[in-house]
Design an enzyme around this catalytic site. Structure first.
Site, PDB file in Angstrom:
ATOM      1  N   SER A  94      -4.658   3.232   0.274  1.00  0.00           N
ATOM      2  CA  SER A  94      -3.310   2.703   0.047  1.00  0.00           C
ATOM      3  C   SER A  94      -2.353   3.441   0.978  1.00  0.00           C
ATOM      4  O   SER A  94      -2.524   3.384   2.185  1.00  0.00           O
ATOM      5  CB  SER A  94      -2.916   2.859  -1.430  1.00  0.00           C
ATOM      6  OG  SER A  94      -1.669   2.232  -1.690  1.00  0.00           O
ATOM      7  N   THR A  95      -1.381   4.149   0.441  1.00  0.00           N
ATOM      8  CA  THR A  95      -0.391   4.840   1.268  1.00  0.00           C
ATOM      9  C   THR A  95      -1.061   5.818   2.240  1.00  0.00           C
ATOM     10  O   THR A  95      -1.830   6.675   1.830  1.00  0.00           O
ATOM     11  CB  THR A  95       0.595   5.625   0.375  1.00  0.00           C
ATOM     12  OG1 THR A  95       1.075   4.769  -0.653  1.00  0.00           O
ATOM     13  CG2 THR A  95       1.765   6.149   1.197  1.00  0.00           C
ATOM     14  N   HIS A 114      -4.242  -1.638   0.434  1.00  0.00           N
ATOM     15  CA  HIS A 114      -3.030  -2.238  -0.130  1.00  0.00           C
ATOM     16  C   HIS A 114      -2.089  -2.586   1.024  1.00  0.00           C
ATOM     17  O   HIS A 114      -1.578  -1.690   1.708  1.00  0.00           O
ATOM     18  CB  HIS A 114      -2.336  -1.261  -1.077  1.00  0.00           C
ATOM     19  CG  HIS A 114      -3.115  -0.987  -2.325  1.00  0.00           C
ATOM     20  ND1 HIS A 114      -2.896   0.119  -3.108  1.00  0.00           N
ATOM     21  CD2 HIS A 114      -4.104  -1.680  -2.934  1.00  0.00           C
ATOM     22  CE1 HIS A 114      -3.719   0.101  -4.149  1.00  0.00           C
ATOM     23  NE2 HIS A 114      -4.469  -0.979  -4.060  1.00  0.00           N
ATOM     24  N   MET A 171      -1.132   6.301  -3.246  1.00  0.00           N
ATOM     25  CA  MET A 171      -0.455   6.622  -4.493  1.00  0.00           C
ATOM     26  C   MET A 171      -1.045   5.780  -5.629  1.00  0.00           C
ATOM     27  O   MET A 171      -1.633   4.731  -5.400  1.00  0.00           O
ATOM     28  CB  MET A 171       1.053   6.368  -4.363  1.00  0.00           C
ATOM     29  CG  MET A 171       1.450   4.940  -4.073  1.00  0.00           C
ATOM     30  SD  MET A 171       3.230   4.764  -3.772  1.00  0.00           S
ATOM     31  CE  MET A 171       3.880   5.185  -5.390  1.00  0.00           C
ATOM     32  N   ASP A 231      -5.470   3.202  -8.481  1.00  0.00           N
ATOM     33  CA  ASP A 231      -6.341   2.055  -8.254  1.00  0.00           C
ATOM     34  C   ASP A 231      -7.651   2.542  -7.628  1.00  0.00           C
ATOM     35  O   ASP A 231      -7.644   3.307  -6.660  1.00  0.00           O
ATOM     36  CB  ASP A 231      -5.645   1.060  -7.314  1.00  0.00           C
ATOM     37  CG  ASP A 231      -6.332  -0.297  -7.279  1.00  0.00           C
ATOM     38  OD1 ASP A 231      -7.151  -0.567  -8.180  1.00  0.00           O
ATOM     39  OD2 ASP A 231      -6.047  -1.078  -6.359  1.00  0.00           O
TER      40      ASP A 231
END
Length: 374
Positions: A192-193, A219, A314, A317
């Site tokens: 993600s991030t 993401h 972050m 998930d």
């Protein structure tokens, strides 16, 4: 704790509205504004903010050039605001390569109407980056000129304590541990991030003759994933492509989940196919694509014959999906805190009691190659 933000945008209206949105959270303070990239560099040096929100297209100096200069002169966590277009996607990926940490779609309607959901996303993203490892990561990057003799002498493995007294192997060496001897049918990597840069680092180091299919979940908005797949393919030895509905998985190919959709794997083993669809109505999924959703489908398709790697991001998930895979005998790895931009997703896995190894980003690809006997 107060998080200090520098807002950079050539639109006076957007600067004011974004400032209002950010400061609705009492823990965020906008300490300055800049109308172009050159001003941004000067303000970054002068104000030393925790986070900079950066527009891409600006007069005098654009956002990409500003990012590159800021990361050289005053390294700071930079959040890009990008238009939801194909061109915007390419530019945003360029900004990430220049040193920006994350990006968020630039929607004027979200800011002008102060839509609660959009406000919360922006505030959370800024705070996550402010708490991240940007300065340490950048310093580590600059310090990569370590003599080979020192690298060879630093080979060791220590123990990282986790939940209920369990321990997981934390790799501090550039040399991977010997392969476990386990059989595999698939490699799964999620992020993600901070993920685009991390994924590119790992995938680009895998060999062209990688003997298993690779599934990638990042993401990311739908307008960005096609451009990201193209970039990964350009920088990688193995084939990387945007995942398509009803596509059969082939060895030596990496399939990137489409943003804004959900991806499953249907069928078993060699007969497994991808299923790409809209998020089911009434579902509680926060992410599109959702890592847990994809991982759950892998349980039926490949049972425990999977190596799963959770990278920077972050939230949590991937933790629930990892638990399901581990129950079937899958191997679960997580990126370590020191090399993660945001230690959320990998932390949730590392501290769950199901993680087999916690590894630095620098070493993950080589560990994959060794473990999967490539």
């Amino acid at each position: 704790m107060l998080y200090r933000v520098l807002v950079v945008d050539d639109s006076t209206f957007y600067r004011k509205r974004l400032t209002s949105v950010l400061e609705k959270d009492p823990s965020i303070q906008v300490v300055g504004h800049a109308a172009n990239g050159l001003e941004a560099i000067q303000k970054a040096i002068e104000l030393k903010p925790d986070v900079i929100t950066m527009d891409v297209e600006m007069p005098v100096m654009d956002g990409i050039a500003a990012v590159a200069q800021i990361m050289q002169t005053a390294p700071t966590a930079i959040l890009m605001f990008s238009s939801l277009t194909q061109a915007g996607a390419q530019v945003t990926l360029n900004a990430l390569e220049a040193g920006a940490i994350d990006f968020i779609p630039k929607r004027f309607e979200d800011i002008s109407t102060e839509r609660p959901e959009a406000i919360l996303i922006i505030q959370r993203r800024v705070k996550a980056l402010a708490r991240g490892n940007v300065l340490r990561l950048y310093e580590n990057k600059k310090a990569k000129t370590v003599p080979n003799s020192l690298i060879r002498s630093a080979q060791s493995t220590t123990q990282l304590p986790i939940q209920k007294g369990l321990s997981v192997k934390l790799e501090t060496s550039l040399s991977p541990l010997p392969a476990s001897g386990k059989r595999y049918k698939l490699l799964f990597i999620a992020a993600s991030t901070g993920g685009p840069v991390a994924l590119q680092k790992v995938v680009s180091e895998l060999p062209s003759d990688f003997p298993f299919p690779v599934i990638l979940v990042q993401h990311m908005p739908g307008t960005f994933t096609a451009a990201f797949a193209e970039r990964l393919d350009k920088h990688s030895k193995l084939k990387v492509k945007l995942a398509l509905d009803n596509e059969r998985l082939e060895k030596g190919t990496a399939y990137l989940a489409e943003g804004g959709k959900q991806m499953q794997v249907a069928g078993i083993g060699a007969f497994a196919k991808l299923r790409i669809a809209d998020t089911p109505k009434g579902s509680t999924f926060v992410y599109h694509p959702c890592i847990d959703f994809t991982m759950e489908s892998l349980v039926s398709a490949f049972s425990g014959d999977i190596l799963s790697v959770i990278l920077t991001g972050m939230g949590s998930d991937g933790a629930a999906g990892a638990r399901l895979l581990k129950a079937k005998g899958a191997t679960i790895w997580a990126q370590d805190e020191k090399s993660s931009v945001v230690y959320g997703m990998p932390k949730a896995v590392a501290e769950s009691g199901i993680c087999d190894r916690v590894i630095s980003l620098e070493n993950i690809a080589q560990h994959i190659i060794t473990e999967m006997s490539v």
